[in-house]
Design an enzyme around this catalytic site. Structure first.
Site, PDB file in Angstrom:
ATOM      1  N   HIS A   1       0.965  -1.185   0.104  1.00  0.00           N
ATOM      2  CA  HIS A   1       0.058   0.093  -0.078  1.00  0.00           C
ATOM      3  C   HIS A   1       0.836   1.108  -0.106  1.00  0.00           C
ATOM      4  CE1 HIS A   1       0.925   0.789   4.201  1.00  0.00           C
ATOM      5  NE2 HIS A   1       0.600  -0.461   4.569  1.00  0.00           N
TER       6      HIS A   1
ATOM      7  N   ASP B   1      -0.599 -19.288  13.322  1.00  0.00           N
ATOM      8  CA  ASP B   1       0.665 -19.620  13.865  1.00  0.00           C
ATOM      9  C   ASP B   1       0.697 -19.227  15.627  1.00  0.00           C
ATOM     10  OD1 ASP B   1       3.627 -19.778  14.564  1.00  0.00           O
ATOM     11  OD2 ASP B   1       3.663 -20.576  12.697  1.00  0.00           O
TER      12      ASP B   1
ATOM     13  N   SER C   1       3.399  -4.664   7.204  1.00  0.00           N
ATOM     14  CA  SER C   1       2.890  -4.320   5.806  1.00  0.00           C
ATOM     15  C   SER C   1       4.166  -4.613   4.712  1.00  0.00           C
ATOM     16  CB  SER C   1       2.605  -2.953   5.482  1.00  0.00           C
ATOM     17  OG  SER C   1       1.342  -2.713   6.186  1.00  0.00           O
TER      18      SER C   1
END
Length: 397
Positions: A222, A347, A362
């Site tokens: 992004h 996990d 990110s």
């Protein structure tokens, strides 16, 4: 009788209009389910049927192909109502090195960004707001009194030299260059000010998703937006630096967590340049002498992504490792291209360390069946174990 008849006609017309509107909306939803582009590997053209296996949608079994690498397939509703042409691109296997390494980001804006306006107290103790309703948050100052500026200090110097005369600006406002004139205010400290808050750079930590064979990288999944205006930063360039994760703030309900890092903004720690800041990630070039560790993997296209087990690749404690996740929803035709599918961290180790997805993750690569299919982009504020990912083909475009 006439009134009853008119009322029935009115109800019938209203019902008919409602049915037509519902039908149009259903058709639009059906069109959205049909992908705009499908990538097919050479020799695996039979996979096209899986990509277009949508209820009520039909397409020709044969089609004239003038170009082996690219053609269009018309899709229709039950073979009667045309809906959309799907662009089919036949491609060779593409390989990249997946990263997962944290990096320091430093980017300079294209001009000086105006964040907001504010009041100034003049020499007589009167509060004034000289820039109100003239400049706008998100404007980029390109020129001051005919001189090009790219740094905050250059802008301040020009204002101080104005001697009370009007300051003539040229700003970039959403792609349009606009001339503006502001009357500076002489403060009680005998400085001239315009009553604007500005910024000329941004920095932070992100994750490199991939590096291709030419040293081109993609990261974040992004864009980087200004924290005050929310607008995508218009950048003139920037640098990548080595970074280390030094602490982890776990995510909790309503409070996103964070990876805190240490960045050394020194020339010897510089590892690459940033060239573009877009809504699907930041992109640039890694220096040829920089070693970015990472496994070489094949690119997986959106039609190959499926619900179920996958992994993200990221570095928490000095080493890049794989962590298990689940892909729970897929949005093949999502207009918001950096929210292409939904993921959930499963996990136990990652949940214990971070609570799931945190800020700074990110760009972490997402792999399924040994292929790079996307990158982590967002976290759900109310449930940090969940978030969104972007299709890797969106970043590669």
């Amino acid at each position: 009788m006439s009134k009853k008849r008119n009322y029935r006609l009115f109800l019938f017309g209203f019902l008919l209009a409602d049915l037509i509107a519902a039908g149009v909306l259903s058709l639009e939803e059906l069109k959205d389910r049909i992908p705009d582009t499908v990538y097919i590997r050479y020799g695996q053209e039979e996979g096209l049927g899986d990509s277009l296996d949508i209820p009520l949608i039909t397409y020709p079994e044969t089609i004239d192909v003038s170009d082996r690498g690219s053609y269009q397939i018309p899709c229709s509703l039950l073979g009667m109502l045309p809906l959309k042409n799907v662009q089919v691109e036949t491609v060779e296997d593409q390989w990249v090195c997946v990263s997962g390494n944290p990096v320091g980001l430093y980017m300079e804006t294209q001009g000086v960004l105006i964040v907001d306006t504010g009041e100034i107290t003049n020499q007589n103790g009167i509060a004034l707001e000289p820039a109100a309703n003239i400049v706008q948050p998100g404007d980029y100052i390109l020129e001051v009194n005919g001189k090009t500026v790219s740094r905050k200090r250059e802008l301040i110097a020009e204002i101080e030299d104005c001697q009370g005369e009007n300051v003539e600006l040229v700003v970039n406002r959403k792609g349009e260059e606009i001339p503006l004139s502001l009357e500076p205010v002489l403060t009680q400290e005998e400085n001239y000010k315009l009553g604007i808050w500005v910024r000329d750079n941004t920095q932070g930590i992100g994750t490199i998703t991939y590096v291709d064979e030419k040293g081109r990288f993609g990261a974040l999944g992004h864009g980087i937006s200004d924290t005050d205006t929310g607008e995508l930063l218009d950048v003139s360039g920037g640098e990548l630096y080595q970074a280390q994760i030094v602490s982890i703030i776990r995510g909790a309900q309503g409070v996103p967590g964070e990876l805190s890092g240490y960045i050394e903004y020194e020339d010897e720690k510089k590892i690459g340049t940033i060239e573009k800041n877009t809504d699907i990630g930041i992109f640039g070039q890694i220096f040829s002498d920089t070693q970015i560790s990472g496994e070489k993997v094949k690119i997986g296209y959106k039609q190959e992504v499926k619900k179920g087990k996958a992994q993200i690749l990221m570095q928490l404690e000095g080493k890049v490792e794989y962590y298990d996740i689940e892909i729970t929803d897929i949005y093949s035709s999502q207009q918001d291209t950096n929210k292409s599918f939904q993921i959930q961290v499963t996990d136990p180790e990652l949940l214990a360390k971070t609570g799931g997805i945190v800020q700074g993750m990110s760009g972490s690569p997402i792999l399924q069946d040994g292929k790079l299919i996307g990158a982590v982009t967002h976290v759900f504020v109310q449930d940090s174990s969940k978030g969104y990912g972007i299709f890797i083909e969106n970043m590669l475009e």
